[in-house]
Structure formats: structure tokens, C-alpha cells
Scaffold this active site. Sequence first.
Site, short mmCIF file in Angstrom:
data_model
loop_
_atom_site.label_atom_id
_atom_site.label_comp_id
_atom_site.label_asym_id
_atom_site.label_seq_id
_atom_site.Cartn_x
_atom_site.Cartn_y
_atom_site.Cartn_z
N HIS A 1 -5.51 6.50 14.24
CA HIS A 1 -4.91 4.99 15.07
C HIS A 1 -3.38 4.85 14.58
O HIS A 1 -2.31 4.57 15.22
CB HIS A 1 -5.46 4.41 15.32
N ARG A 2 -3.36 4.87 12.62
CA ARG A 2 -2.13 4.38 12.09
C ARG A 2 -1.06 5.62 12.54
O ARG A 2 0.47 5.20 13.20
CB ARG A 2 -2.24 3.81 11.04
N ASN B 1 0.83 -1.54 0.15
CA ASN B 1 -0.10 0.00 -0.19
C ASN B 1 1.18 1.27 -0.08
O ASN B 1 1.30 2.07 1.05
CB ASN B 1 -0.93 0.25 1.73
N ASP C 1 -1.71 -4.09 12.22
CA ASP C 1 -2.66 -4.60 11.68
C ASP C 1 -3.32 -3.45 12.39
O ASP C 1 -3.17 -2.85 13.76
CB ASP C 1 -3.23 -5.79 12.67
N SER C 2 -4.75 -3.57 11.88
CA SER C 2 -5.82 -2.34 11.99
C SER C 2 -7.39 -2.53 11.64
O SER C 2 -7.23 -3.54 11.35
CB SER C 2 -5.42 -0.76 11.87
N GLY D 1 -0.03 3.72 0.08
CA GLY D 1 -0.46 5.30 1.10
C GLY D 1 0.33 4.85 2.22
O GLY D 1 1.08 5.34 2.93
N PHE E 1 -11.54 5.50 3.54
CA PHE E 1 -11.42 4.38 2.56
C PHE E 1 -11.68 3.20 3.71
O PHE E 1 -12.12 4.39 5.29
CB PHE E 1 -10.10 3.68 2.18
N GLY E 2 -11.97 2.38 4.07
CA GLY E 2 -13.03 1.28 4.50
C GLY E 2 -14.32 2.14 5.70
O GLY E 2 -14.81 2.68 4.01
#
Length: 200
Positions: A183-184, A10, A72-73, A12, A155-156
Site C-alpha cells: 500500500h505504501r 523511520n 498515514d496507513s 526504512g 512489522f505490525g
Amino acid sequence: MNKLVLATRNAGKIVELRRILAETGVPVELVGLDAFPHIGDVAETGLTFAENALLKAHAVASESGLPAIADDSGLCVDALNGMPGIFSARWSGAHGDDKANLDLLLAQVSDVPEGRRQAHFACTAALALPSGEEHIVEGAMHGFLIREARGTNGFGYDPIFVPDGESRTTAEMPAAEKDAISHRGRAFRALAPVIAQVLA
């Protein structure tokens, strides 16, 4: 300069971590999995964000011979006992079908009243060295779910998530603003000093 692998294709995510590492002054060359075509996808068989992040980081560190970062999220909804959680990307059954996942989640919380629609995005980031040494950090962004999607930047589940203190969804926020509270972003910023220490 030390080289570090981010276990993703990814673009991004790679740009985001490069920006965070540059801001914190960590001198490292960050590459993604596109630099290692022989490394396949790692099955996320863990039962927690931390287990999945460590699985990916250790596999990539072992295959590449370089320090590796993986994350992981997912979205954790209070009214659904923390689900979809680690299943966020495949909540509707098909991996990565954002619209189906979002529509299913909205249907599942349609009877949940205002004031009871709290949720948070969680991220665990892991750093693994070829030696087997590992480090994990976590980041979270708390907020609540609205009833209809708004915004096109994210997204998501971004179009139905409003962070605490905000009136906009994360899909209505410019990327830099979202990065600052995401969060990321929080997990990657927490990992930056660990990277600096390990690679010193």
C-alpha cells in the site's frame, strides 16, 4: 537539486521513497525529520488517513520551509467494519506495541470463518508545500487474515496478512517483493509524478 522532507524518523520509509523516486527519475534530495531536530512529533488528530497525512505534511512544510511528504496507513478489516484503520498502531492502547496489537486483533476475529476474513492495508500519502498547496494520493493492498503469525521480515500486522494471489504473509516476503505490491509503495509511486510536476 530540490530538497524534499519526508515527515518521519523511520529510516526504512526514507530508503523506500528514495528508491521509488530514483526508479521514476525524479531528481530530488530526500531527507527525513532527523535533519530538523527542532520539529517535534505532530499529533494525529484526524479521523481519516488523509486528514492525518495532511496534518503532518503541512506542519513539516511550515516548520522546515520545504515541500514535505507525510503518510498515514493502517489495516482495515472487513469483519470489523474497517477497523483498526487509523488506530492500527495503537489498537491495544499502547502506541507501537506490535505484538499486543496483533494479539488483540486475532482475538477479535477468532470467530470469523474462513472466506470472511478479508482485509486491506490502506495508505494515504500527502505532499504539502510551504505555500499551502497540497496533493494527496492513495494506495491499497488487499488480502485476508490468517489465524497464527508467520514470518519475521515485516512489522505490525504483516505476520497475519496474506495478499491476494499469495500464499505467504507479507512478513514472509523479501522486502523488494513486498515493496512492489505494498500500500505504501503504491501510494509513493503514485506521488512520484506529482512531485516531479510540482518541483519542476
